[in-house]
Enzyme design. Structure first.
Site, mmCIF file in Angstrom:
data_model
loop_
_atom_site.group_PDB
_atom_site.id
_atom_site.type_symbol
_atom_site.label_atom_id
_atom_site.label_comp_id
_atom_site.label_asym_id
_atom_site.label_seq_id
_atom_site.Cartn_x
_atom_site.Cartn_y
_atom_site.Cartn_z
ATOM 1 N N LYS A 150 39.244 -22.120 -22.697
ATOM 2 C CA LYS A 150 40.546 -22.000 -23.350
ATOM 3 C C LYS A 150 40.873 -23.323 -24.034
ATOM 4 O O LYS A 150 40.714 -24.389 -23.449
ATOM 5 C CB LYS A 150 41.615 -21.633 -22.321
ATOM 6 C CG LYS A 150 42.924 -21.153 -22.917
ATOM 7 C CD LYS A 150 43.860 -20.615 -21.844
ATOM 8 C CE LYS A 150 45.131 -20.061 -22.467
ATOM 9 N NZ LYS A 150 46.064 -19.525 -21.448
ATOM 10 N N GLU A 179 51.814 -7.141 -10.835
ATOM 11 C CA GLU A 179 53.226 -6.949 -10.511
ATOM 12 C C GLU A 179 53.443 -5.877 -9.458
ATOM 13 O O GLU A 179 54.336 -5.999 -8.600
ATOM 14 C CB GLU A 179 54.015 -6.608 -11.778
ATOM 15 C CG GLU A 179 54.118 -7.725 -12.790
ATOM 16 C CD GLU A 179 52.931 -7.833 -13.719
ATOM 17 O OE1 GLU A 179 52.918 -8.736 -14.578
ATOM 18 O OE2 GLU A 179 51.989 -7.009 -13.589
ATOM 19 N N ARG A 184 56.381 -3.068 -14.918
ATOM 20 C CA ARG A 184 55.066 -2.625 -14.480
ATOM 21 C C ARG A 184 55.032 -2.316 -12.987
ATOM 22 O O ARG A 184 54.124 -1.650 -12.506
ATOM 23 C CB ARG A 184 54.019 -3.694 -14.807
ATOM 24 C CG ARG A 184 54.091 -4.208 -16.241
ATOM 25 C CD ARG A 184 52.924 -5.057 -16.601
ATOM 26 N NE ARG A 184 51.792 -4.230 -16.961
ATOM 27 C CZ ARG A 184 50.579 -4.713 -17.246
ATOM 28 N NH1 ARG A 184 50.356 -6.000 -17.181
ATOM 29 N NH2 ARG A 184 49.593 -3.906 -17.562
#
Length: 633
Positions: free
Chosen positions: A281, A367, A395
């Protein structure tokens, strides 16, 4: 090289050497664009070579390329005919920061939440094999999913189904050791073992060679031993058990590896295939590589130094006020703990984790698990604060209903990013939590009008043990009010009168109270001094206050930063049950419109939603039948 690219078809006439040069130019173009607009930087930098390789090898848009979350798609947008608009990213009327079906045929599936790509790719593969609509002309279905997104159950539900259906589809596991925060959990450890150990091809070759040397009668038992060896040592076994052919790990920044592998898979794959790609990243841009979060989300910045342009805040953010308030409560009560789903920094719980590491839990992008985990913590005698963005709490709604509400467990939901959030647009707007929580029996639902009220609501939640309780607050700075030294729990279901007036009452739920005050100043100049009330609670309602407002005023207007079916609907239900409308009350409810609002500044989004000070002023006059004047900005 980049000037020669109008569509991905232009990549197919380039040599592999030219594609490497193109990747370098694409990375520089992305850094330049994001320096002017702000946005997601590190994720896109990490997939530059992968993006070039995928578009060079596959026939997009016929081959459907689905990006999980899709915050890494700026290079994809540049290569797919949107380079001329890339400097409009996340601005009003400009390109979305995520994939969007209405924006381009190269975006076959919109996404801004994680772990949906494999389900979507499988759906496209099945539609292809069933004939689908001819105009769609689906070829291959390719999902690009990050390792952080693989921690969500939905990704494995999709892989389980894909392995069963055995449809030709390709999953690229973009393993960059980061989602937004550093990864957590057993899956992260498993992936790390795959690329730190010996290459799995060596184990396969050794096992196969050893078996071939044995006499025939012994080979069957040896094959079983070989499978055991693979289970212990061969990379990708978990994915192979789910029915995927596994290939990797390979260097996702080396086109000499990427291009041959993708071409081989394109030409030979028959069923579900997973390609494990290792990337970094922030790759190729020093300041992003050095950042703690690898430059995940940035404002405008100087390309040379990486220094971001930051305005001096007028007041602390709501998130920081929540975080500090929770620390104060946790210092007094050792049973208070905190749960988040891969967003410790975004929710402010990084501060809690530093102070109380054994009482803070980042469950990863999960979640559903996070909510049920918090429910069991509550059942076990702890006082969990489940801190999630409103858009992400959606979610886990099934778990909110079944595991929390039905069992009346005292989980404290700290709902960040409530209301309209700006540049991330409709996918990240906190539009629905008032409606989907206030309709649940036994739930207490609060909204802070300012940061001082937020402090009191954290204290209220900490002290409340009779069932689930939620409080919502927006993104960004507060109004700059004084914070209470010793926040006190609020009386459950009791609002407050902010200003006394006559004829018109405005009942606000949440931070639109500031806009109400502005509107009231202009109304006062026209001889209309409204009563202003802060509801504080959408559930339970302050019945006494609301009925008195209705009895003492000709007009009652509610305003909230939520969708139809929320606070205003509950007030209307109360007024109807008490036959207040029969006595001639003029009632109006100001809510978010029945539409999704595209990305813009929060102020522009609220103007489009008709929830600005001017709109509140106009609503009062329209209800009274008086012509409107202009409200100051």
């Amino acid at each position: 090289m980049l000037d020669r690219v109008s569509t991905p078809a232009d990549l197919k006439i380039m040599s592999d050497k030219e594609l490497r040069l193109l990747a370098d130019e694409l990375r520089a173009e992305m850094v330049s664009a994001v320096s002017e607009t702000g946005g997601h930087l590190g994720a896109g930098l990490g997939v530059v070579e992968l993006t070039v390789a995928l578009h060079a090898v596959f026939d997009t848009p016929k081959d459907h390329l689905i990006w999980d979350v899709s915050h890494q798609t700026y290079p994809h947008k540049i290569l797919t005919g949107r380079r001329d608009r890339i400097r409009t990213l996340r601005q009003k009327g400009g390109l979305s920061g995520f994939t969007k079906r209405s924006e381009s045929p190269y975006d076959p599936f919109g996404a801004a939440h994680s772990s949906t790509s494999i389900s979507a790719a499988l759906g496209f593969a099945v539609a292809r094999d069933l004939g689908g609509a001819p105009e769609h002309g689906i070829g291959d279905a390719i999902a690009v999913i990050g390792d952080g997104s693989m921690s969500a159950g939905m990704a494995f539900e999709a892989m389980n189904n894909a392995g069963h259906l055995k449809k030709r589809m390709i999953v690229i596991l973009n393993d960059n050791e980061m989602s937004i925060a550093p990864p957590v959990g057993a899956l992260s450890s498993y992936l790390s073992q795959l690329y730190t150990g010996a290459p799995f091809q060596e184990f396969k070759a050794a096992a196969k060679g050893a078996v071939s040397l044995l006499p025939g009668p012994f080979q069957e038992g040896a094959k079983r031993a070989r499978e055991m060896l693979k289970h212990m040592t061969v990379g990708g076994t978990m994915f192979e058990q789910l029915g995927f052919s596994y290939l990797g790990p390979i260097d996702g920044h080396d086109l000499e590896q990427l291009l041959p592998v993708l071409r081989m898979v394109r030409d030979r794959a028959t069923g579900p295939m997973l390609i494990h790609v290792i990337t970094q990243k922030g790759k190729g841009y020093g300041p992003a590589e050095a950042a703690r979060d690898k430059g995940h989300g940035v404002g405008k910045f100087d390309v040379v130094t990486g220094t971001q342009a930051k305005s001096i805040p007028n007041a602390p953010s709501y998130t920081s006020v929540f975080a500090k308030s929770l620390l104060e409560q946790a210092q007094q009560d050792p049973k208070i703990c905190a749960v988040t789903a891969a967003m410790p920094d975004g929710t402010g719980l990084n501060l809690f984790a530093e102070r109380y590491p054994s009482r803070c839990f980042d469950v990863g992008i999960a979640e559903q698990h996070g909510v049920t985990f918090a429910a069991a913590l509550a059942a076990g005698g702890m006082k969990p604060f489940c801190a999630m963005y409103s858009t992400f709490l959606q979610r886990g709604y099934d778990q909110v209903v079944h595991d929390v509400a039905i069992q009346r467990l005292p989980v404290r939901f700290a709902i960040d990013r409530a209301g309209l959030v700006g540049a991330d647009g409709a996918t990240h707007a906190g539009s629905f939590d008032i409606a989907f929580l206030a309709n649940l029996p036994g739930f207490v639902v609060m909204a802070a009008a300012d940061e001082a009220e937020l402090c009191h609501m954290v204290a209220t939640a900490a002290a409340y043990d009779d069932g689930p309780i939620a409080f919502r607050f927006p993104r960004g700075e507060g109004i700059g009010c004084d914070l209470p030294q010793n926040p006190a729990p609020l009386d459950i279901g009791k609002g407050r009168i902010v200003q006394k007036g006559s004829q018109v009452a405005i009942l606000s739920f949440g931070t639109r109270l500031g806009e109400v005050r502005i509107a009231a100043e202009t109304l006062a100049a026209q001889g209309i001094v409204p009563t202003i009330a802060d509801a504080r609670f959408a559930k339970p309602l302050d019945r006494e206050m609301i009925l008195k407002l209705a009895a003492d005023h000709e007009v009652l207007i509610t305003i909230e930063e939520g969708a139809i079916g929320g606070f205003g609907s509950h007030v209307a239900q109360l007024l109807a049950e008490e036959a207040v409308f029969d006595r001639g009350l003029k009632y109006r409810s100001m809510v978010l419109p029945d539409s999704f609002i595209d990305h813009a500044s929060p102020a522009d989004m609220y103007r489009e939603a008709k929830l600005s000070a001017q709109d509140i002023h106009d609503k009062v006059l329209q209800t009274l039948g008086i012509a409107s004047l202009k409200v100051r900005a």
